[in-house]
Design an enzyme around this catalytic site. Sequence first.
Site, short mmCIF file in Angstrom:
data_model
loop_
_atom_site.label_atom_id
_atom_site.label_comp_id
_atom_site.label_asym_id
_atom_site.label_seq_id
_atom_site.Cartn_x
_atom_site.Cartn_y
_atom_site.Cartn_z
CE1 TYR A 154 -7.32 -54.58 3.42
CE2 TYR A 154 -7.87 -56.26 5.04
CZ TYR A 154 -8.11 -55.63 3.83
OH TYR A 154 -9.16 -56.04 3.04
CG ASP B 121 6.00 -8.98 -10.24
OD1 ASP B 121 5.32 -7.97 -10.00
OD2 ASP B 121 5.72 -10.13 -9.83
#
Length: 742
Positions: free
Chosen positions: A94, A514
């Site tokens: 914190y 592809d």
Amino acid sequence: MNLDQSISKTIIISNRLPVQLEIDKNDLTATPSVGGLATGMKSVHRDSNSIWIGWSGLIDEELNSELELKVVNSLKKHKCIPVNLTKNDINGFYFGFSNKTIWPLFHYFMEYAEFEKPDWEIYKKVNKKFADVVLKNLKDNDTIWIHDYQLLLLPQLIREKKPNVKIGFFLHIPFPSYEVFRIFPWREEVLKGMLGADLLGFHTYEYERHFLSSVQRLLGHTLEFNNVILEDRNVCVDSFPMGIDYNKFADAAKANNKLKEKDKSDVQIQIDKHLIESPDAKLILSIDRLDYTKGISKRLLAFEYFLEKYPQFKGKVRLVMLAVPSRSNVPQYQLLKNEIDQLVGRINGKFAEISWTPIWYFYRSFPFDNLIDLYTSCDIALLTPLRDGMNLVAKEYIACRENRSGVLILSEMTGASLEMSETLLINPNNFEEVSDTLKIALEMDEDEQIERNKALQKRLKRYNVERWASDFIESLNEATSKQHEDKIKKLTESPKKTLLNKYRKAKKRLLFFDYDGTLAPFEKIPENAKPTEAIFKLLDKVHNDPKTDLILITGRDKYTFNKWFAHKNYTLITEHGAWLKDGEKEWEMLEALNNDWFGVILPILERFMDRTPGSLIEEKAFSLAWHYRNTDPDLGQRRANELQGTIQSLIANHNLEILEGDKVLEIKISGVNKGRSANKMLLNKNYDFIFAIGDDWTDEFMFKELPDTTHTVKVGLKKTIANYYVENTKQVHQLLSEFGNS
Ligand code: GDG
């Protein structure tokens, strides 16, 4: 806990719980937390079937088992569940990483940002602790709503364990521009942590835009409007400007204005006394946590400048400044406190008269009722943050103006300024502007004040905090139901089994694959995407089955495919259908094409290539491609649009068309595409199983034009008309291998 366990619930998660516990002689006292997030979400929590998970304010070292039980029980009454943190956790997570690293960096105070590895490690550890508590209290149908910069890693930590749970995340502070965010050493981890959510919310479109730009540049994900396309799901990113509990403030102000003398607070009595003594004097209010982002020092300096520039206001105005103690363990905040103390002392000393001091300064938190005393009594609110995610104080001040008088001067660096254009907007760094605006505010006639505040109140009342929260949850539901629709199209085990069954039973099969993005992943340099031995092995197995015709169909040039594949005798279609190599036969042209238009288009492409670093031109036999995969993503997209506009009239004259691939524009003779050429391969054949797979827009021609019975599969989660999708080339290989083994 007043919670209906039978229905799904919302789990609110934030660093701090909305109540703060303190130990008082082995007993506990609970006080409401102060701050934007707690104030805003409290009403949402109160009225919904929800639990709130967060830190209680007490560290493990302060608790024995008896006290811990008391903590749990006392929080239960508020539908809260604690995350236990040690002193070391709080220091690293914190005070350390959250408030010495993220907070300054995200508010553009780069010089204050510290990058300490040990703090980062604790930040990760504490996010994990939060995840453990959430997972313990989570049911599958629950909705998770995570808040703010202390918990940026939490979405992904929960997603890893519970892939299907609904997760929303809201950031209450700004998200900085990519140029600032890129400084951050752990930038990729943080972005990945956030992308664990289904919906990411920001206060403004600017923050949303900055976030998307960082995601695109640092992680390379494709964006579709405000969606980030990940392999297995999409993440929606949107802006939701947070509102206030409007009625709570408006009603409190109304009640306050009606109070009888004997019921008034001390603060109100003092203010009234002051107003009786100097009836013409005006009060200027400012309320903030004592934080360098709030621009408190600059406000004081601007006020000093104002008194010097407009001495006629000496004795007639007073700045009422409430600074709420905040993060006083962080050195920057201690320095700031000293600086403000000194400034207030200096300015008061410089201008004070026996009957007047220019600044009333309160360094403490006020109870809610006193806050209302200030909001209702002050003629002007002067809010000058240098950066502020939103700023709820601005909204609360307006909500408390029962008779609609009062002027709000607001920094344009706040998120709130975007919605509050009727206020007097200022740049807090411009003292000239601030002091002139103060004069305008002090002299503004009441009709104008009312006119401005009327519009503001109407908007704030409508888009209040409940509406904000319900909008967010609604968007979260929409985002997850869209994901659900996507998931239905996923080629999971069950539809794959059906597909393989049909494959097995077929007498004659035709498969279109592809290449780039499908059989091979994209490479920065296209030549590096050449087939590996593993791919050859997979292709060979399918190709060698006499019942199967395998066709590799690509936009690539014939030369490269000839070099890579000719020795294998696969059937190859290149340049979207310009060329065909049918097994062992020689290359033949599938279409009557020419390239005599190259001379017109090529110089234009070259101009664009020169002006767009990272882009390149590919010259094929009958088409020209401009690739922009390696450019700055925004610039590349902008230049691609510009290029389309520039050559629009030319292509019509030469019977050409522009094909938009994945980060490539290809100019070619009109009508040639993978759909048309794929269909040609069906002539005079009797296939009872046709399959086509591809990843980009040019493959959609195949999906559209091949017979309806074709089994079509898209690679990646982009928009498609294919029946199914797989996530990546790895899964394509898997499928190919399963075809081979069938
Ligand atoms: C963060 C972002 C964003 C203040 N002093 C007292 C008190 N307050 C209450 C106010 C208001 C809240 O605290 C402050 O909210 P802000 O929005 O102004 O600022 P942050 O605390 O920095 O909040 C911010 C917000 O999150 C929400 O997303 O707007 O940009 O930085 O509600 O009324 N309340 C009481 N006594 C005080 O002395 N009771």
